[in-house]
Enzyme design. Structure first.
Site, PDB file in Angstrom:
ATOM      1  N   ASP A   1     -27.002  -7.782   4.039  1.00 49.40           N
ATOM      2  CA  ASP A   1     -26.843  -8.268   5.401  1.00 49.40           C
ATOM      3  C   ASP A   1     -28.055  -9.140   5.733  1.00 49.40           C
ATOM      4  O   ASP A   1     -29.141  -8.636   6.036  1.00 49.40           O
ATOM      5  CB  ASP A   1     -26.759  -7.098   6.383  1.00 49.40           C
ATOM      6  CG  ASP A   1     -26.599  -7.560   7.834  1.00 49.40           C
ATOM      7  OD1 ASP A   1     -26.564  -8.791   8.070  1.00 49.40           O
ATOM      8  OD2 ASP A   1     -26.519  -6.690   8.729  1.00 49.40           O
TER       9      ASP A   1
ATOM     10  N   HIS B   1     -27.912 -10.050  10.546  1.00 44.62           N
ATOM     11  CA  HIS B   1     -28.472  -9.230  11.608  1.00 44.62           C
ATOM     12  C   HIS B   1     -29.963  -8.982  11.347  1.00 44.62           C
ATOM     13  O   HIS B   1     -30.507  -9.430  10.339  1.00 44.62           O
ATOM     14  CB  HIS B   1     -27.696  -7.915  11.711  1.00 44.62           C
ATOM     15  CG  HIS B   1     -26.244  -8.107  12.005  1.00 44.62           C
ATOM     16  ND1 HIS B   1     -25.277  -8.162  11.009  1.00 44.62           N
ATOM     17  CD2 HIS B   1     -25.590  -8.280  13.182  1.00 44.62           C
ATOM     18  CE1 HIS B   1     -24.094  -8.358  11.560  1.00 44.62           C
ATOM     19  NE2 HIS B   1     -24.246  -8.441  12.875  1.00 44.62           N
TER      20      HIS B   1
ATOM     21  N   SER C   1     -22.037  -9.657  17.415  1.00 42.73           N
ATOM     22  CA  SER C   1     -22.890  -8.520  17.049  1.00 42.73           C
ATOM     23  C   SER C   1     -24.371  -8.874  17.048  1.00 42.73           C
ATOM     24  O   SER C   1     -25.219  -7.979  17.101  1.00 42.73           O
ATOM     25  CB  SER C   1     -22.485  -7.979  15.675  1.00 42.73           C
ATOM     26  OG  SER C   1     -22.486  -9.017  14.707  1.00 42.73           O
TER      27      SER C   1
END
Length: 417
Positions: free
Chosen positions: A394, A397, A151
């Site tokens: 998170d 990312h 990702s």
């Protein structure tokens, strides 16, 4: 008459003397100031401008000074430098780019600070030009580029979509039901952008216990994931991204035989660690490119390990990333594993590069590890909008827009080389 003639001669003599005196004076002062200026140049201590001030000093700057080098990125190391203030900010916003995924849209999810957008990467020996979507699309006219991996790779592709959409709106021409594989077209430039979800690059099957998924996988380290490899003949440019999924409890196989595991703590099974698995997976992926018989000449990039920035805990023990500015290198501690994983990746692509020379393939390293290890401010943190994981951050990312846009500036410069 004699008296008048004598008077005129006397006047002429005085004028000649006066002119000679004036000329001598001019010559004297010319020589004097020339000598004085020469001594100034030779012995006066030269003042220096610190064009590469440290990051603490730059926090208080309102303008940016750059080194007066000739802008020749072909001969300089793009990955050695520093982040400097840039008042311009991002080329797009979370409103102007329509393809930003909800989880990467940090501002939509409540992030209020904007300082992290006003830094640009400055290599020590050259300038890194601001991303030019026109140059990118004209250079890659008629080509296909694929992002293959996890990702984080998708994150970079989403950044590239936003940057390119400032000059042409992309058309999505394929998306599978699980959003694992997507294809976009820029018809005006005959450019195709593809994304392949392959979190291990090799064949992987999730382990199931008592009917429930365990989160661990069986990895066939000598068999690449056919979901991307069967599409290789379509590709001109490939960007590989992988590593974070190897830190799970995975079981490792070669020729269908169990050879070890990662963090399994199982009896009679050797724990080979994530480094071994990462090395084997990239080795298999690069070999697949060099062994492809029906492929074009492929330009393959390895995007090195992207560091996470959890502080005061891990992702599931309250760790977060709340910084709003870059940190200085002296604050980077406990990162030995980051460098280890990056070095493993680099070693494998260097081997592939030597083999690729005979095949007509090109392998390059998009080395973002050191660049991004000092950007803990670029992650979504709590602002990623996951309703099932409220309170979890998170810190893996990257926000869009954000410092990840720099990766595509670097990518374009490397393609132009």
């Amino acid at each position: 008459m004699a008296s008048a003639s004598h008077s005129r001669n006397h006047i002429f003599k005085k004028e000649r003397l006066k002119n000679l005196f004036n000329a001598a004076s001019v010559l004297f002062y010319t020589v004097f100031f020339t000598v004085l200026f020469s001594f100034y140049l030779l012995y006066h201590p030269r003042s220096t401008v610190n064009y590469t001030t440290n990051i603490n000093q730059e926090y208080n700057q309102t303008t940016v000074f750059t080194q007066p080098y000739k802008n020749d990125s072909r001969s300089c190391n793009l990955f050695k430098g520093q982040w400097i203030l840039d008042e311009r900010g991002s080329m797009y916003t979370n409103f102007s780019c329509k393809t930003i995924p909800y989880k990467r849209n940090c501002f939509l999810n409540g992030r209020e600070d904007r300082d992290f957008l006003h830094w640009r990467w400055k290599p020590d020996q050259c300038e890194l030009p601001r991303f030019s979507p026109e140059t990118f699309l004209s250079t890659l006219r008629g080509k296909t580029m694929a992002f293959i991996g996890d990702s984080i790779g998708r994150n970079q592709m989403e950044s590239l979509l936003c940057l390119l959409s400032t000059v042409e709106t992309p058309k999505e021409v394929y998306k599978d039901a699980e959003d694992l594989f997507r294809t976009w077209e820029f018809s005006k430039h005959n450019f195709t952008l593809m994304a392949f979800w392959s979190q291990f690059l090799v064949t992987a099957t999730e382990r199931v216990f008592n009917g429930s998924a365990t989160g661990g996988f069986d990895l066939q380290l000598d068999k690449v994931d056919q979901n991307w490899s069967k599409k290789l003949p379509l590709m001109d440019y490939v960007i590989f991204s992988d590593a974070h999924w190897f830190f799970r409890q995975n079981y490792l196989y070669e020729s269908n035989n169990l050879i070890g595991c990662v963090y399994c703590q199982a009896p009679n099974v050797t724990d080979l660690g994530p480094s071994f698995a990462i090395k084997s997976a990239f080795q298999a992926a690069f070999k697949e490119i060099n062994m492809c018989k029906n492929c074009k000449k492929i330009f393959a990039f390895l995007r090195t390990f992207s560091p996470s920035h959890f502080e005061n805990g891990t992702w599931n023990t309250g760790g977060g990333c709340n910084r709003t500015r870059p940190i200085v290198r002296e604050e980077v501690v406990g990162r030995d594993s980051d460098w280890e994983f990056k070095n493993i990746q680099v070693e494998e692509i260097e081997i592939a590069r030597k083999i690729g020379e005979y095949k007509g393939n090109r392998f390059e390293i998009l080395d973002i590890t050191e660049i991004m290890v000092i950007r803990p401010d670029g992650h979504p943190g709590l602002y990623w909008g996951n309703p099932w994981m409220k309170g979890y951050s998170d810190c893996i990312h990257w926000c869009l827009p954000g410092p990840i846009d720099t990766w595509n500036e670097l990518l374009l410069e490397m393609i132009k080389r």
